[in-house]
Design an enzyme around this catalytic site. Sequence first.
Site, PDB file in Angstrom:
ATOM      1  N   ARG A  67      44.408  37.570 -13.359  1.00  0.00           N
ATOM      2  CA  ARG A  67      45.312  38.242 -14.375  1.00  0.00           C
ATOM      3  C   ARG A  67      45.981  39.564 -13.909  1.00  0.00           C
ATOM      4  NH1 ARG A  67      41.002  35.617 -17.593  1.00  0.00           N
ATOM      5  NH2 ARG A  67      39.485  36.580 -16.027  1.00  0.00           N
ATOM      6  N   GLU A 104      27.478  36.955  -8.924  1.00  0.00           N
ATOM      7  CA  GLU A 104      26.065  36.809  -9.261  1.00  0.00           C
ATOM      8  C   GLU A 104      25.555  35.605  -8.680  1.00  0.00           C
ATOM      9  OE1 GLU A 104      26.229  37.093 -13.559  1.00  0.00           O
ATOM     10  OE2 GLU A 104      23.915  37.514 -13.849  1.00  0.00           O
TER      11      GLU A 104
HETATM   12  C1  HSX Z   1      36.879  38.736 -13.699  1.00  0.00           C
HETATM   13  O1  HSX Z   1      36.223  39.022 -12.652  1.00  0.00           O
HETATM   14  C2  HSX Z   1      38.056  39.667 -13.667  1.00  0.00           C
HETATM   15  O2  HSX Z   1      39.297  39.025 -14.119  1.00  0.00           O
HETATM   16  C3  HSX Z   1      38.114  40.320 -12.376  1.00  0.00           C
HETATM   17  O3  HSX Z   1      38.914  39.775 -11.420  1.00  0.00           O
HETATM   18  C4  HSX Z   1      36.939  40.254 -11.651  1.00  0.00           C
HETATM   19  C5  HSX Z   1      36.037  41.459 -12.240  1.00  0.00           C
HETATM   20  O4  HSX Z   1      34.704  41.106 -11.596  1.00  0.00           O
HETATM   21  P1  HSX Z   1      33.799  42.088 -10.643  1.00  0.00           P
HETATM   22  O5  HSX Z   1      34.392  41.585  -9.293  1.00  0.00           O
HETATM   23  O6  HSX Z   1      34.295  43.655 -10.848  1.00  0.00           O
HETATM   24  O7  HSX Z   1      32.470  41.941 -10.782  1.00  0.00           O
HETATM   25  O8  HSX Z   1      37.026  37.482 -13.730  1.00  0.00           O
END
Ligand code: HSX
Length: 185
Positions: A67, A104
């Site tokens: 995104r 996670e």
């Molecule tokens: C989600 O995980 C969002 O689009 C970001 O790319 C990402 C954020 O997660 P984190 O790495 O901050 O935990 O898919």
Amino acid sequence: MYTTSVNDYLRQHIRTVPDWPAPGVQFRDITPLLQNPQVFRILIDAFVHRYMSPEMRPDVVAGLDARGFILGSVIAYELNVGFVPIRKKGKLPFTTVEETYELEYGSATVELHTDAVKPGDKVLLIDDLIATGGTMMAGKKLIEKLGATVMEGAAIVDLPELGGSKLLRDTGKLPLFTLVDFAGH
Ligand code: HSX
């Protein structure tokens, strides 16, 4: 006052999907912001207004898969600077640097073309959301491997309870700009 109302307006257009992709997760879906042309313009302008001033203008915008590509490429176009994608491993055709980080469950690896940024470049890193901060931290490390500097990390949504924004600011020494905070995930 103006900023507050823009933030509230954007918040109203983020869709919360319960129990996706796993039970108990409240997924913050930013696609309605893109779907409505008026909201999309207000969203992009909120970033462009911040980064168009000479002292905040980056040399390059780097978008995080996937995104971050949607937002980052439009913001880069409006700022008249180049855009580079940070992709999940195995998608970029040229030579790359890579960084692996913990999720996670398991781990993920992201890559960046070795000629994407030059030593000394000031880079703006863009994603849709900050949760644990792992993705943005990995992006920062990739850019630094090539000798460039991340001037700021930007995202639409911050989930502060997951600790990522605090970790990025405190440990990563990365200034952040986010438009909407949601408590919980
Ligand atoms: C989600 O995980 C969002 O689009 C970001 O790319 C990402 C954020 O997660 P984190 O790495 O901050 O935990 O898919």
